[in-house]
Design an enzyme around this catalytic site. Sequence first.
Site, short mmCIF file in Angstrom:
data_model
loop_
_atom_site.label_atom_id
_atom_site.label_comp_id
_atom_site.label_asym_id
_atom_site.label_seq_id
_atom_site.Cartn_x
_atom_site.Cartn_y
_atom_site.Cartn_z
N CYS A 57 0.82 -1.20 0.00
CA CYS A 57 0.00 0.00 0.00
C CYS A 57 0.86 1.27 0.00
O CYS A 57 1.73 1.42 0.86
CB CYS A 57 -0.90 -0.01 1.24
SG CYS A 57 -1.79 1.53 1.53
N TRP A 90 -7.69 -6.53 5.72
CA TRP A 90 -6.30 -6.94 5.56
C TRP A 90 -6.04 -8.08 6.55
O TRP A 90 -6.60 -8.11 7.65
CB TRP A 90 -5.34 -5.80 5.89
CG TRP A 90 -5.33 -4.68 4.90
CD1 TRP A 90 -6.10 -3.56 4.91
CD2 TRP A 90 -4.48 -4.57 3.75
NE1 TRP A 90 -5.80 -2.76 3.84
CE2 TRP A 90 -4.81 -3.35 3.11
CE3 TRP A 90 -3.48 -5.37 3.20
CZ2 TRP A 90 -4.17 -2.91 1.94
CZ3 TRP A 90 -2.85 -4.94 2.03
CH2 TRP A 90 -3.19 -3.73 1.43
N THR A 124 -8.44 0.03 7.00
CA THR A 124 -7.35 0.61 6.23
C THR A 124 -6.00 0.46 6.93
O THR A 124 -5.90 0.32 8.14
CB THR A 124 -7.61 2.10 5.97
OG1 THR A 124 -7.58 2.82 7.21
CG2 THR A 124 -8.97 2.32 5.32
N TYR A 188 -5.42 7.01 -8.73
CA TYR A 188 -6.66 6.30 -8.41
C TYR A 188 -7.84 6.94 -9.12
O TYR A 188 -8.77 6.24 -9.55
CB TYR A 188 -6.89 6.31 -6.90
CG TYR A 188 -5.99 5.37 -6.14
CD1 TYR A 188 -6.39 4.05 -5.90
CD2 TYR A 188 -4.74 5.78 -5.69
CE1 TYR A 188 -5.57 3.18 -5.21
CE2 TYR A 188 -3.92 4.91 -5.01
CZ TYR A 188 -4.32 3.61 -4.77
OH TYR A 188 -3.50 2.75 -4.09
#
Length: 347
Positions: A57, A90, A124, A188
């Site tokens: 990430c 995750w 996140t 993005y």
Amino acid sequence: MTEPADATPGGVYSSKGKAYTRDTRYLTTRIMRSVAPGEDAVLVEPGRFRLIAARACPWANRAIIDRRLLGLEDALSIGFPGPTHDADSWTFDLDPGGVDPVLGIHKLKDAYLRRDPDYPRGITVPAIVDTTTGAVVTNDFAQITLDMSTQWVEYHRPGAPDLYPLAQREEMDQVMRYIYTEINNGVYRAGFAGTQEAYNAAYDRLFTALDWAEERLSGRRFLMGGAITEADVRLFTTLVRFDAVYHGHFKTNRTKLTEMPALWAYARDLFQTPGFGDTVDFEQIKQHYYIVHRDLNPLQIVPQGPDLSGWLSEHGRDALGGAPFGAGTPPEPVRPEERAPHSILTC
């Protein structure tokens, strides 16, 4: 970052017929040197907190780099989720038994639910977890790295660089905001555009910003002058992913990074600087984007390329003067247990 249920992987809301919007509602509790009554903050305490940061990430990669540059390894432990995840969370697939050895959890979601049993948003990274409670303290990625520089000062290594110099903060904040909205988020915006019109606008906006960065870096070694700052950390994590992922996967294909002379040399300069390239795992980066983003890559085929050998080639940026760490010194070599599994660096 990852996503709420109504979003595509990467924390980016997207649906057909719509332009994209990033959910920027974070847990904003800070970890600070001192806390005023009523302030949403907890005190810095070495050994109490654990940074959870996936190498794949770009937002988490910032925190991994800053922790290395500032020498916070003994004060702030780190856990590395695997590069792929499902829509739920995750996960710690890289650890024995798939369980984080400190937090004792398989899914990062468990730490979010410890903070709020009804937590409604994306799970996140980066996130900082309080090991005494098992609950996430903050996932405010932009503030996390600034606080590493300004609030964890007593635990910086000798010779740590000043990544957020007071005299430059006003200009730096403007530069970093532009980098975030136009470049970090810009890739993005193009990749998850829901219409041709939205994609075209995002594409033009991104390359306008990259041209700005190319011009700015043609006459100075780093974004703010002769030494590395937080602004460089933030730009680097997008540049290092550009040819490997964004150029093809996100259709940001006007030019490759390798075709932008100043930016390519600048990115190699940083990559070869201790604390930058030694945090990068291209294999995990590609696995994350090409496997997790099933809407963009339904067959989940991970490309073999591009050729990465150029990252180790001579960059020539020394001719612009300056010193990467200013009056400071490079960090120590990466600790064996924290080495990127597929690093292309030999040191």
